[in-house]
Design a protein around this motif. Structure first.
Motif, PDB file in Angstrom:
ATOM      1  N   PRO A   1      -0.536 -13.022   0.683  1.00  0.00           N
ATOM      2  CA  PRO A   1      -1.342 -12.191   0.705  1.00  0.00           C
ATOM      3  C   PRO A   1      -0.636 -11.104  -0.218  1.00  0.00           C
ATOM      4  CG  PRO A   1      -0.523 -12.339   2.535  1.00  0.00           C
ATOM      5  CD  PRO A   1       0.271 -13.466   1.799  1.00  0.00           C
ATOM      6  N   ALA A   2      -1.538 -10.491  -0.099  1.00  0.00           N
ATOM      7  CA  ALA A   2      -1.488  -8.796  -0.991  1.00  0.00           C
ATOM      8  C   ALA A   2      -0.691  -7.886  -0.004  1.00  0.00           C
ATOM      9  CB  ALA A   2      -2.200  -8.486  -1.477  1.00  0.00           C
ATOM     10  N   PRO A   3       1.092  -7.197  -0.292  1.00  0.00           N
ATOM     11  CA  PRO A   3       1.171  -6.037   0.631  1.00  0.00           C
ATOM     12  C   PRO A   3       0.328  -5.754   1.309  1.00  0.00           C
ATOM     13  CG  PRO A   3       1.999  -6.445  -1.997  1.00  0.00           C
ATOM     14  CD  PRO A   3       0.774  -7.003  -2.266  1.00  0.00           C
ATOM     15  N   THR A   4       0.505  -5.401   2.184  1.00  0.00           N
ATOM     16  CA  THR A   4      -0.269  -4.315   3.166  1.00  0.00           C
ATOM     17  C   THR A   4       0.765  -2.585   2.877  1.00  0.00           C
ATOM     18  OG1 THR A   4       1.722  -3.964   5.050  1.00  0.00           O
ATOM     19  CG2 THR A   4      -0.271  -5.657   4.736  1.00  0.00           C
ATOM     20  N   PRO A   5      -0.316  -1.574   2.833  1.00  0.00           N
ATOM     21  CA  PRO A   5       0.503  -0.295   3.230  1.00  0.00           C
ATOM     22  C   PRO A   5       1.511  -0.144   3.434  1.00  0.00           C
ATOM     23  CG  PRO A   5      -2.095  -0.203   3.148  1.00  0.00           C
ATOM     24  CD  PRO A   5      -1.923  -1.700   3.494  1.00  0.00           C
ATOM     25  N   GLU A   6       1.541  -0.554   4.575  1.00  0.00           N
ATOM     26  CA  GLU A   6       3.264  -0.593   5.429  1.00  0.00           C
ATOM     27  C   GLU A   6       4.020  -1.348   4.931  1.00  0.00           C
ATOM     28  OE1 GLU A   6       4.767  -1.632  10.116  1.00  0.00           O
ATOM     29  OE2 GLU A   6       3.046  -2.707   9.618  1.00  0.00           O
TER      30      GLU A   6
END
Length: 437
Positions: free
Chosen positions: A82-87
């Motif tokens: 998945p795409a990286p999360t903001p964190e």
């Protein structure tokens, strides 16, 4: 929040006048209107050091627009991840900063210095050459090597293509397309991001599988942190195109201005040369202590960055009504932060238009204390590569002045064009090197 007074407006200003002469209008606005002035309805210029610093530090009131030059790739991940999360992106930024802090740069001066010396060694003497292309190539070699060490040669061509994509994107256009429109320039940008990412992916795989992570910036990002563990691969990859270009794009503009000032101020160049004479004969033996001893050279670099900040204009937004220097800034307004005029404020710098590197030496008993310095920004979004940029520029300046006298081609007019659209640069600058021997 109650209504306050509106910033003054330059009578014959506006976007039309701004597009014809940005630097000239910026100076006129500061001189005639003061610290903050209105360019167009809803567009304000912070011209003095105090308001400039306030905008940059008050990131909550004046956030940076979320439109990176190399946004994360919203493509189907070949790895299925998945795409990286903001964190995770925030953690990636923190890991990147570990590799760019001053101590990390100082420990690797011996890797930076040889390429700076090679730039000087390879300068053809006795002829006028356009200086920006070789400067950019040298700084790209230094920057990409600093990030990726032994993997740099394979990634350098991709970095050059990322730079070209940036140049295509920022060219003036009569049309401003919404971000979602896949213009040819944006498609080219995406292709180059994909190519760079796919060239870097096997490097990450090899380092992690072998356990030899490396001591470069990429190695710092691959190391697990006690706070957040191991970064996902995509979080590492997505954050690197922008910083890769940043290591050499902005410093190249600064280096061109520095070399021009060496040509125009031979006494200052002589002083740099004398200081650089004590550097080791073998550039690889250069250490952080040697760099720290180049005090006058660093002062000269700072003075050039004061007069010609490569990022001379920074854009911030005001999502809600707020105050700035006793003026009301309406919700939805744009604020242009102008280090160029802030650095030429006589309240901050005596004789602000005069080239005086000595002002930065801070000698005991000196009556002068330089004012606020914004060449690298400040606050939460200050330049994370400041230490690396200063090391690169200082060593390039020292090694060049050590070997050569520089001069401009003869003629009544400058042989270059000052560009201001995305940064301050002397495009087409030609210089001649004559050996000091």
């Amino acid at each position: 929040m109650g209504q306050g007074k509106e910033p003054p407006r330059l009578p014959d200003g506006g976007f039309a006048a701004w597009s014809r002469d940005r630097l000239g209008l910026a100076r006129r606005g500061a001189e005639e209107c003061g610290d903050v002035w209105e360019l167009e309805p809803g567009v304000y210029v912070a011209a003095a050091a105090g308001p400039c610093e306030a905008v940059l530090r008050r990131a909550h009131d004046f956030p940076k627009a979320s439109s990176p030059l190399f946004p994360p790739l919203n493509l189907k991940r070949s790895s299925g991840a998945p795409a990286p999360t903001p964190e995770e992106r925030a953690y990636a930024h923190a890991a990147r900063m570990r590799g760019l802090r001053a101590q990390a740069v100082a420990a690797r001066i011996g890797e930076i210095a040889p390429r700076s010396a090679r730039f000087a060694d390879q300068w053809p003497t006795g002829q006028d050459i356009e200086i920006l292309p070789p400067v950019r190539h040298t700084l790209a070699e230094i920057g990409v090597s600093y990030l990726f060490s032994e993997d740099a040669p394979a990634l350098l061509p991709h970095a050059a293509q990322l730079f070209l994509a940036r140049e295509v994107l920022v060219r003036p256009s009569r049309w401003v397309w919404p971000r979602w429109v896949p213009t040819p320039a944006r498609r080219f940008r995406t292709r180059q991001q994909v190519a760079f990412t796919e060239a870097l992916r096997p490097v990450v795989h090899r380092r992690r599988s072998s356990g030899r992570l490396g001591d470069d910036m990429l190695g710092q990002m691959l190391r697990p942190s006690p706070h957040y563990g191991l970064l996902p691969e995509e979080a590492v990859l997505d954050t690197l195109p922008g910083i890769t270009v940043a290591t050499f794009e902005t410093p190249s503009r600064a280096a061109a201005w520095i070399l021009l000032q060496l040509a125009r101020h031979p006494r200052a160049a002589d002083r740099v040369a004398a200081e650089a004479a004590v550097l080791p004969a073998d550039p690889a033996a250069t250490t952080g202590s040697h760099l720290a001893d180049l005090r006058y050279t660093q002062a000269l670099v700072s003075e050039v960055l004061r007069l010609y900040p490569p990022s001379w204009l920074l854009t911030r937004q005001a999502p809600r009504q707020t105050q700035l220097a006793d003026y009301t800034i309406g919700a939805g307004s744009t604020v242009l932060v102008c280090p160029y005029t802030a650095h030429r404020d006589a309240r901050e710098f005596s004789e602000p238009d005069r080239f005086r590197p000595e002002r930065w030496l801070g000698d005991a008993g000196s009556p002068e204390k330089p004012g606020l310095f914004l060449a690298f920004g400040t606050g939460p979004h200050g330049c994370e590569g400041t230490s690396l940029a200063m090391a690169m520029l200082t060593l390039l300046t020292a090694q060049t002045a050590r070997r050569y006298h520089l001069s401009e081609p003869p003629g009544p007019e400058p042989g270059y064009r000052v560009t201001t659209l995305e940064g301050l640069a002397p495009v087409g600058l030609r210089l001649r090197a004559t050996s000091r021997d």
